[in-house]
Design a protein around this motif. Structure first.
Motif, PDB file in Angstrom:
ATOM      1  N   ALA A   1       0.867  -1.192   0.000  1.00 44.43           N
ATOM      2  CA  ALA A   1       0.000   0.000   0.000  1.00 44.43           C
ATOM      3  C   ALA A   1       0.894   1.229   0.000  1.00 44.43           C
ATOM      4  O   ALA A   1       1.223   1.791   1.050  1.00 44.43           O
ATOM      5  CB  ALA A   1      -0.927  -0.006   1.199  1.00 44.43           C
ATOM      6  N   ASN A   2       1.307   1.611  -1.219  1.00 45.96           N
ATOM      7  CA  ASN A   2       2.247   2.721  -1.339  1.00 45.96           C
ATOM      8  C   ASN A   2       1.572   4.078  -1.504  1.00 45.96           C
ATOM      9  O   ASN A   2       2.258   5.099  -1.564  1.00 45.96           O
ATOM     10  CB  ASN A   2       3.192   2.462  -2.533  1.00 45.96           C
ATOM     11  CG  ASN A   2       4.008   1.196  -2.348  1.00 45.96           C
ATOM     12  OD1 ASN A   2       4.423   0.872  -1.236  1.00 45.96           O
ATOM     13  ND2 ASN A   2       4.244   0.478  -3.456  1.00 45.96           N
ATOM     14  N   ASP A   3       0.248   4.069  -1.624  1.00 47.71           N
ATOM     15  CA  ASP A   3      -0.455   5.329  -1.848  1.00 47.71           C
ATOM     16  C   ASP A   3      -0.916   6.001  -0.562  1.00 47.71           C
ATOM     17  O   ASP A   3      -1.516   7.074  -0.608  1.00 47.71           O
ATOM     18  CB  ASP A   3      -1.663   5.096  -2.758  1.00 47.71           C
ATOM     19  CG  ASP A   3      -2.630   4.070  -2.181  1.00 47.71           C
ATOM     20  OD1 ASP A   3      -2.195   3.316  -1.264  1.00 47.71           O
ATOM     21  OD2 ASP A   3      -3.790   4.015  -2.613  1.00 47.71           O
ATOM     22  N   THR A   4      -0.688   5.382   0.606  1.00 44.54           N
ATOM     23  CA  THR A   4      -1.137   5.982   1.865  1.00 44.54           C
ATOM     24  C   THR A   4      -0.317   5.446   3.022  1.00 44.54           C
ATOM     25  O   THR A   4       0.410   4.448   2.886  1.00 44.54           O
ATOM     26  CB  THR A   4      -2.633   5.692   2.120  1.00 44.54           C
ATOM     27  OG1 THR A   4      -3.048   6.412   3.288  1.00 44.54           O
ATOM     28  CG2 THR A   4      -2.861   4.215   2.346  1.00 44.54           C
ATOM     29  N   THR A   5      -0.424   6.118   4.154  1.00 46.94           N
ATOM     30  CA  THR A   5       0.181   5.677   5.403  1.00 46.94           C
ATOM     31  C   THR A   5      -0.907   5.599   6.454  1.00 46.94           C
ATOM     32  O   THR A   5      -1.636   6.579   6.668  1.00 46.94           O
ATOM     33  CB  THR A   5       1.277   6.650   5.874  1.00 46.94           C
ATOM     34  OG1 THR A   5       2.285   6.732   4.870  1.00 46.94           O
ATOM     35  CG2 THR A   5       1.898   6.171   7.177  1.00 46.94           C
TER      36      THR A   5
END
Length: 252
Positions: free
Chosen positions: A48-52
């Motif tokens: 999940a690289n689009d959010t933290t």
């Protein structure tokens, strides 16, 4: 700004406040540190690289900072020294109250298990004409707020017109539910013809209930007082007939 009850909700002034700590009495110049912060823990998930993602961490309470004019008998310094030397390490709870311009309490913050973690004196400077100010930091374990309940507003007074109307309605006698002789005669069908003289006498005696009292007093030879009706004696038989004929113009 107004609420549902119609009371104004104006912002409160920052210079009206009250601090209550058991055993400590002072006129405070300022108070700060009424805040809390909850730590946001950052979590990264593989793929999940689009959010933290963020998780809720521990809540931190900032120390309450009190400032007041320094006096020779400083209660704040005495409390701090008792902790620093270990003579008395009792934790205290206190209340900080927000006041309005009329000095009425509007809301209160309560801190629990507080202890003096830092004390500081301001700089002495002969070139300045300022008061000596001491600063005390209180570390605590929780802060809660509660609004002070305001009393309900009294109901507005009724207008004079409605008050007069109410007074008139309460003072005036209730209408009688007993039907009049005329209604009784009409409902029974007795006035389908011209009433006789005897019927007129009976009808008017029922309408003027004080006649019997006049007649009884006259028969006993007593003096009859005027009751405000304008008659100083009981109406005669002929007068009763005349009164009845005036009410029933169809009488022959």
């Amino acid at each position: 700004m107004t609420n549902k009850s119609g009371d104004r909700q104006d912002p409160l002034p920052s210079f009206c406040f009250l601090i209550e700590i058991p055993g400590i009495q002072a006129f405070f110049k300022s108070v700060s540190g009424l805040k809390s912060e909850t730590e946001a823990v950052q979590v990264k998930e593989g793929g999940a690289n689009d959010t933290t993602f963020t998780l809720v961490g521990a809540t931190k309470w900032s120390p309450i900072i009190l400032r007041n004019g320094f006096t020779a008998d400083s209660k704040l310094l005495t409390w701090r020294e008792s902790w620093a030397t270990g003579r008395n390490m009792k934790r205290l709870s206190g209340v900080i109250t927000q006041l309005d311009t009329r000095l009425r309490p509007m809301g209160a913050w309560t801190f629990v298990r507080g202890w003096p973690s830092k004390w500081e004196m301001n700089e002495f400077d002969a070139a300045k004409s300022e008061l000596s100010i001491e600063t005390l930091e209180i570390t605590h374990e929780g802060l809660s707020y509660k609004a002070v309940a305001r009393p309900a507003r009294p109901a507005p007074p009724r207008s004079s017109a409605s008050g007069a109307k109410q007074a008139t309605s309460t003072q005036s006698p209730a209408p009688s539910t007993r039907p009049s002789p005329h209604d009784e005669a009409t409902s029974s069908g007795a006035l389908g013809r011209a009433p006789s003289q005897e019927e007129l006498v009976a009808l008017n005696k029922a309408r003027f209930s004080e006649i019997e009292e006049f007649e009884q007093a006259s028969e006993r030879g007593e003096q009859v007082e005027d009751t405000g009706s304008g008659r100083a004696r009981a109406p005669t038989h002929d007068e009763l007939i005349s009164l009845g004929k005036a009410r029933f113009p169809d009488v022959e």
